[in-house]
Design a protein around this motif. Structure first.
Motif, PDB file in Angstrom:
ATOM      1  N   GLY A   1      -4.843  -2.647  -3.202  1.00  0.00           N
ATOM      2  CA  GLY A   1      -5.776  -3.524  -3.891  1.00  0.00           C
ATOM      3  C   GLY A   1      -5.176  -4.081  -5.172  1.00  0.00           C
ATOM      4  O   GLY A   1      -4.133  -3.609  -5.651  1.00  0.00           O
TER       5      GLY A   1
ATOM      6  N   ASN B   1      -8.550   1.317  -4.621  1.00  0.00           N
ATOM      7  CA  ASN B   1      -8.052   0.275  -5.502  1.00  0.00           C
ATOM      8  C   ASN B   1      -8.013   0.808  -6.929  1.00  0.00           C
ATOM      9  O   ASN B   1      -8.875   0.495  -7.759  1.00  0.00           O
ATOM     10  CB  ASN B   1      -8.953  -0.958  -5.395  1.00  0.00           C
ATOM     11  CG  ASN B   1      -8.395  -2.159  -6.133  1.00  0.00           C
ATOM     12  OD1 ASN B   1      -7.237  -2.178  -6.532  1.00  0.00           O
ATOM     13  ND2 ASN B   1      -9.226  -3.174  -6.313  1.00  0.00           N
TER      14      ASN B   1
ATOM     15  N   SER C   1       0.829  -1.202   0.000  1.00  0.00           N
ATOM     16  CA  SER C   1       0.000   0.000   0.000  1.00  0.00           C
ATOM     17  C   SER C   1       0.865   1.254   0.000  1.00  0.00           C
ATOM     18  O   SER C   1       2.039   1.229   0.378  1.00  0.00           O
ATOM     19  CB  SER C   1      -0.930   0.017   1.222  1.00  0.00           C
ATOM     20  OG  SER C   1      -0.178   0.147   2.423  1.00  0.00           O
TER      21      SER C   1
ATOM     22  N   THR D   1      -4.032  -1.904  -8.256  1.00  0.00           N
ATOM     23  CA  THR D   1      -2.866  -1.027  -8.120  1.00  0.00           C
ATOM     24  C   THR D   1      -1.587  -1.677  -8.634  1.00  0.00           C
ATOM     25  O   THR D   1      -0.625  -0.982  -8.960  1.00  0.00           O
ATOM     26  CB  THR D   1      -2.648  -0.631  -6.654  1.00  0.00           C
ATOM     27  OG1 THR D   1      -2.226  -1.788  -5.905  1.00  0.00           O
ATOM     28  CG2 THR D   1      -3.920  -0.062  -6.037  1.00  0.00           C
TER      29      THR D   1
END
Length: 363
Positions: free
Chosen positions: A96, A138, A74, A99
């Motif tokens: 997500g 996402n 992330s 990505t």
């Protein structure tokens, strides 16, 4: 144009300190002895200039801070970076399957273009997110740079020279340079392959002086390369900061402030070292200031970001073993076993082994 690197023998599948920690558990380094504060007097000297300053902040801009978390795949954004601290929830989180984030390492924001570049180590790629200040959730990257022709295997760090439109990617013992950084995508061949002969732990580009700084964590050195945009094939550094007096200890992050001071994070020493006149550094030179000790909260510090919009140094540190982001103000004036002036830390931050960090002061 060379499309593949020359045969240098097998390249080891490597992980940096963050990947190693994720795989076998956190390694908590013992902070060194308390160092008495040492003051910096002035900045660069002679005709040396600092790197291109971050664009002048717009009216009311408080800054946006981006932090990469490799263990959770992330990237989080904290708004109002000029005041951010405490158990602060991110303003946005990018994560997500869309990505494509997979063990992201160091990151770089091109503030003028509002564009984020990610060394996406687990995906053997560089990801590019446009309009990054508006992105959350996402979301797919605008572009992905990957494939055999790119040379990218396990990217660690990157930087953009927006004036020359060049993208630099540190990958093992190479720094690959791509033209058309603003549009490069897919399996595009690199234009230059700077072969340095050591595994690059961190990269900083001084675009104003066309100068590249590369951290060699194994040798505890910062190697400096002049005329960076012209380099290709096997090259030796123009100069190197190295030796016991430097107090470098597994350097893992490099930055230069607005007046030409070199700032280095040392993951092995749980410290920050600062040196004046970055462009002229050579040899076994002691730091002008060192931040180290339990009060600093530093534990395996990784990438660093300096607010270069003014001459009062403010340093943001991705501190994986905290996990936190300590922020040190007036770095040019104080040092030693000091507490950060602010500290982004706590469950609400969602920080998890933060390794990459970059700052946009224009928004």
């Amino acid at each position: 144009m060379k499309m593949f690197r020359r045969n240098q023998g097998p390249r080891p599948r490597r992980m940096n300190v963050f990947g190693f920690a994720v795989l076998i558990g956190l390694v908590v380094f013992t902070a060194g002895c308390v160092i008495s504060p040492r003051r910096i007097v002035g900045g660069g000297t002679g005709n040396q200039t600092g790197p291109t300053p971050t664009p002048t902040p717009t009216s009311g801009a408080q800054g946006k801070l981006y932090v990469a978390n490799p263990s959770t795949n992330s990237i989080v954004r904290f708004d109002n970076a000029a005041k951010a601290g405490g158990n602060l929830a991110p303003a946005a989180t990018i994560s997500g399957s869309l990505t494509q984030l997979s063990f992201p390492q160091h990151i770089f924001v091109d503030a003028a273009a509002d564009r984020l570049f990610v060394a996406n180590q687990g995906g053997t790629s560089v990801l590019v997110f446009d309009a990054i200040s508006t992105k959350s959730g996402n979301v797919a990257p605008a572009r992905s740079i990957s494939g055999a022709s790119t040379g990218i295997i396990l990217p660690t760090d990157l930087a953009v020279d927006s004036g020359k439109n060049l993208l630099y990617v540190a990958d093992g013992r190479d720094v690959f340079v791509f033209g058309a950084a603003s549009t490069v995508s897919g399996n595009t061949p690199f234009t230059h392959d700077i072969q340095v002969g050591f595994v690059v732990a961190a990269l900083f580009l001084d675009a104003t002086n066309d100068r590249l700084y590369l951290a060699d964590s194994a040798a505890n050195a910062i190697n400096v390369y002049d005329n960076a945009s012209t380099l290709n094939s096997k090259v030796a550094p123009s100069r190197a900061l190295t030796g016991a007096a430097t107090q470098l200890s597994t350097p893992s992050g490099v930055a230069i402030d607005a007046v030409g001071k070199l700032v280095v994070s040392n993951s092995g020493g749980n410290s920050i070292t600062v040196y004046v006149n970055a462009g002229a550094l050579n040899g076994n030179i002691p730091p002008a200031a060192l931040i180290s000790g339990a009060n600093t909260t530093l534990s395996g510090p990784a990438q660093i970001a300096v607010n270069r919009s003014n001459t009062l140094v403010e340093l943001f540190v991705a501190n994986p073993n905290g996990p936190n982001v300590p922020i040190f103000s007036n770095l040019g004036g104080t040092a030693g076993n000091i507490a950060p002036s602010r500290n982004i830390s706590g469950a609400a931050t969602t920080l998890a082994l933060p390794g990459g960090i970059t700052l946009d002061t224009t928004r």
